[in-house]
Design a protein around this motif. Structure first.
Motif, PDB file in Angstrom:
ATOM      1  N   GLN A  42      -0.926   1.895   0.277  1.00  0.00           N
ATOM      2  CA  GLN A  42       0.429   1.495  -0.094  1.00  0.00           C
ATOM      3  C   GLN A  42       1.252   0.959   1.076  1.00  0.00           C
ATOM      4  N   ILE A  43       1.006   1.476   2.269  1.00  0.00           N
ATOM      5  CA  ILE A  43       1.912   1.260   3.397  1.00  0.00           C
ATOM      6  C   ILE A  43       2.174  -0.208   3.747  1.00  0.00           C
ATOM      7  N   PRO A  44       1.208  -1.153   3.614  1.00  0.00           N
ATOM      8  CA  PRO A  44       1.559  -2.542   3.954  1.00  0.00           C
ATOM      9  C   PRO A  44       2.674  -3.125   3.096  1.00  0.00           C
ATOM     10  N   TRP A  75      -1.000   0.765  11.398  1.00  0.00           N
ATOM     11  CA  TRP A  75      -0.754   1.655  10.253  1.00  0.00           C
ATOM     12  C   TRP A  75      -1.716   2.839  10.208  1.00  0.00           C
ATOM     13  N   PRO A  76      -3.041   2.631  10.337  1.00  0.00           N
ATOM     14  CA  PRO A  76      -3.951   3.784  10.276  1.00  0.00           C
ATOM     15  C   PRO A  76      -3.699   4.804  11.382  1.00  0.00           C
ATOM     16  N   VAL A 103      -6.118   0.640   4.435  1.00  0.00           N
ATOM     17  CA  VAL A 103      -5.166  -0.386   4.867  1.00  0.00           C
ATOM     18  C   VAL A 103      -5.837  -1.759   4.868  1.00  0.00           C
ATOM     19  N   PHE A 104      -7.037  -1.819   5.423  1.00  0.00           N
ATOM     20  CA  PHE A 104      -7.760  -3.086   5.501  1.00  0.00           C
ATOM     21  C   PHE A 104      -8.029  -3.657   4.109  1.00  0.00           C
ATOM     22  N   ILE A 105      -8.479  -2.804   3.184  1.00  0.00           N
ATOM     23  CA  ILE A 105      -8.788  -3.270   1.828  1.00  0.00           C
ATOM     24  C   ILE A 105      -7.528  -3.772   1.132  1.00  0.00           C
TER      25      ILE A 105
END
Length: 326
Positions: A42-44, A75-76, A103-105
């Motif tokens: 969710q974070i992005p 982020w990670p 995050v990457f996905i």
């Protein structure tokens, strides 16, 4: 992708992580990884809060810095630090690895939408948009929900979601092939096209089309492989007149122009003001083009009102602008 799909993807990735022996061997690691994958998925999209300020800032920045290469790395680390503080018994390396995957996905799948992301920042601010998967794809969302239900009924989450992701991988290939066939059909109809934009819709066999050659804009739709050109507009370069240049300095128009790759323009002159309109040609819906930027300027070329965003009728646009009747 939409928020709902990113949420179920985070849950599914947390279930897939149980195939990792290190994760499965520790309840603390399992729990922390599950939290990390949900938050990481969710974070992005935290930049969605920019919409609370105004559409111009949102359009210019959404899926920008928060989806960039530095962000995917940062982020990670931030999420891992917070979650590890709560679960110090967890394996920090595997917590970071699965959070990084989430995050990457998130950023990776957003690239396949027509909206795209600025995923290659800081090397380039170009929007990367492959236009293969709709922002909300019913099949992808549904298969995630089905997988979660199967998990809730007692199935092994790791193997359940491994099978699910193999199916989704095949689905992406089918979507890519379908788009490629539509592109070939458009090239047959417009052999001298200089740019062709093909965007997915909610339906598997329907695609939006915006194309141009040296003199004309073409707007169309493809259904079951058949391409129909619905509108044609004469392609007239945007002139460098005082009115246009003043309009371009408005934040709403500037944001629109930074985002839209194919648009037409209009200038209307009234008794005491000018109205400049830029119309994105990618989103034709029921004969209407809902994504626009409009600015009104007085005779001294000072902005009176402006707006950018989605409107589905002229009446609603006038309300958005709190406008002088045109």
């Amino acid at each position: 992708m939409d928020t709902g799909t990113h949420i179920v993807m985070g849950i599914a990735l947390g279930g897939l992580a149980t195939l990792d022996p290190v994760v499965a061997a520790s309840s603390a690691t399992t729990t922390s990884v599950f939290i990390g994958t949900i938050v990481g998925s969710q974070i992005p999209d935290i930049d969605t809060v920019l919409k609370l300020r105004n559409n111009a800032i949102y359009i210019r920045n959404h899926r920008g810095v928060t989806h960039s290469i530095p962000a995917v790395l940062i982020w990670p680390l931030l999420i891992t630090a917070v979650v590890y503080f709560l679960f110090p018994e967890a394996n920090i390396l595997h917590l970071w690895a699965w959070t990084f995957a989430a995050v990457f996905i998130h950023v990776f799948v957003d690239i396949f939408n027509a909206y795209g992301t600025q995923a290659l920042r800081p090397f380039t601010s170009k929007w990367v948009a492959l236009g293969v998967i709709n922002t909300f794809d019913p099949f992808i969302f549904t298969i995630h929900v089905v997988g979660i239900i199967i998990w809730a009924l007692g199935a092994n989450p790791g193997y359940t979601f491994l099978i699910m992701y193999l199916i989704i991988f095949g689905y992406y290939i089918k979507r890519y092939q379908a788009k490629k066939r539509v592109l070939a059909e458009v090239r047959k109809l417009i052999p001298d096209a200089t740019d062709i934009i093909i965007a997915p819709t909610l339906r598997f066999h329907q695609w939006r089309i915006a194309a141009m050659n040296e003199n004309t804009f073409f707007v169309g739709r493809a259904e079951n492989g058949k391409v129909n050109i619905l509108d044609r507009f004469r392609r007239i370069p945007v002139p460098k007149t005082p009115v246009i240049e003043a309009a371009k300095n408005d934040e709403n128009v500037s944001a629109f122009l930074s985002f839209s790759p194919v648009y037409r323009w209009e200038v209307d002159e009234y008794d005491n003001y000018y109205e400049v309109r830029f119309i994105d040609l990618r989103y034709r819906s029921n004969g209407h083009y809902p994504f626009v930027a409009v600015v009104q300027l007085d005779r001294d070329l000072k902005v009176i009102n402006s707006y950018t965003g989605w409107v589905y009728s002229e009446k609603k646009l006038r309300k958005k602008l709190r406008m002088i009747p045109g």
